[in-house]
Scaffold this motif. Structure first.
Motif, PDB file in Angstrom:
ATOM      1  N   LEU A  34       0.905  -1.136   0.039  1.00 15.97           N
ATOM      2  CA  LEU A  34      -0.024  -0.067   0.101  1.00 15.97           C
ATOM      3  C   LEU A  34       0.782   1.274   0.011  1.00 15.97           C
ATOM      4  N   ASP A  35       0.638   2.190  -0.932  1.00 14.46           N
ATOM      5  CA  ASP A  35       1.060   3.481  -0.853  1.00 14.46           C
ATOM      6  C   ASP A  35       0.381   4.108  -0.218  1.00 14.46           C
ATOM      7  N   ILE A  36       0.721   5.342   0.091  1.00 12.79           N
ATOM      8  CA  ILE A  36      -0.343   6.250   1.052  1.00 12.79           C
ATOM      9  C   ILE A  36      -0.556   7.645   0.334  1.00 12.79           C
ATOM     10  N   ASP A  37       0.114   8.399  -0.043  1.00 21.03           N
ATOM     11  CA  ASP A  37      -0.308   9.639  -0.636  1.00 21.03           C
ATOM     12  C   ASP A  37      -0.609   9.283  -2.067  1.00 21.03           C
ATOM     13  N   GLY A  38      -1.848   9.948  -2.050  1.00 24.07           N
ATOM     14  CA  GLY A  38      -2.528   9.612  -3.595  1.00 24.07           C
ATOM     15  C   GLY A  38      -3.482   8.407  -3.659  1.00 24.07           C
ATOM     16  N   VAL A  39      -3.330   7.620  -2.557  1.00 27.42           N
ATOM     17  CA  VAL A  39      -3.935   6.445  -2.448  1.00 27.42           C
ATOM     18  C   VAL A  39      -4.883   6.422  -1.183  1.00 27.42           C
ATOM     19  N   LEU A  42      -0.860  -1.351  -4.618  1.00 26.56           N
ATOM     20  CA  LEU A  42      -1.674  -0.166  -5.188  1.00 26.56           C
ATOM     21  C   LEU A  42      -0.976   1.005  -4.848  1.00 26.56           C
ATOM     22  N   ASP A  43      -0.699   1.901  -5.918  1.00 27.52           N
ATOM     23  CA  ASP A  43       0.032   3.155  -5.945  1.00 27.52           C
ATOM     24  C   ASP A  43      -0.778   4.046  -7.035  1.00 27.52           C
ATOM     25  N   ASP A  44      -0.542   5.344  -6.745  1.00 29.45           N
ATOM     26  CA  ASP A  44      -0.997   6.167  -7.732  1.00 29.45           C
ATOM     27  C   ASP A  44       0.227   6.509  -8.869  1.00 29.45           C
ATOM     28  N   TYR A  45       1.330   6.005  -8.786  1.00 26.61           N
ATOM     29  CA  TYR A  45       2.339   6.426  -9.492  1.00 26.61           C
ATOM     30  C   TYR A  45       3.530   5.284  -9.339  1.00 26.61           C
TER      31      TYR A  45
HETATM   32 MG   LIG Z   1       1.665   8.012  -3.881  1.00 22.64          MG
END
Ligand SMILES: [Mg+2]
Length: 131
Positions: A5-10, A89-92
């Motif tokens: 898990l990513d945090i920022d953007g997720v 899961l990541d936004d980038y």
């Molecule tokens: Mg991110």
């Protein structure tokens, strides 16, 4: 399976918890092995719970502490265990990270989170992970 898990953007966008973030974490932490894969947990230091608790209610702390730390530096893919099934899961993802996913035949295990285009994506993913 393992969920990275990513945090920022997720989970957090513009300093706020995103829609469905807490229900999503509650669901996946009871059913899967979850790992942080974020700059807030890197190089041997796990600051992810402290960071999230600035935005999440205090009662989420024990759930956040169930999510396991990873240790990585340059590439997030360094922390992924490719011998076990996973979703990331990541936004980038960086091009170099995508290349490593492809080399391991795991590109389809990367889930790009795009809350701008799909604000309910975590709700939809919750259904996917439970199904
Ligand atoms: Mg991110």
């Amino acid at each position: 399976m393992n969920i990275y898990l990513d945090i920022d953007g997720v989970l957090i966008v513009h300093g706020k918890s995103v829609a469905h973030a807490i229900e999503f974490l509650e669901e996946i932490t009871t059913k899967h092995s979850c790992f942080w894969l974020t700059t807030h947990c890197r190089g041997g230091e796990n600051r992810a719970p402290e960071y999230l608790l600035k935005m999440f209610p205090a009662e989420t702390e024990s759930m956040l502490r169930k999510i396991l730390p990873t240790d990585w530096n340059a590439l997030k893919t360094d922390a992924i265990n490719f011998t076990q099934d996973f979703r990331w899961l990541d936004d980038y993802a960086m091009e170099a990270e995508k290349e490593i996913l492809r080399k391991n035949n795991c590109f389809d295990k990367y889930i790009r989170v795009d809350l701008k285009n799909n604000p309910d994506q975590l709700k939809n993913l919750m259904e996917v992970f439970n199904g």
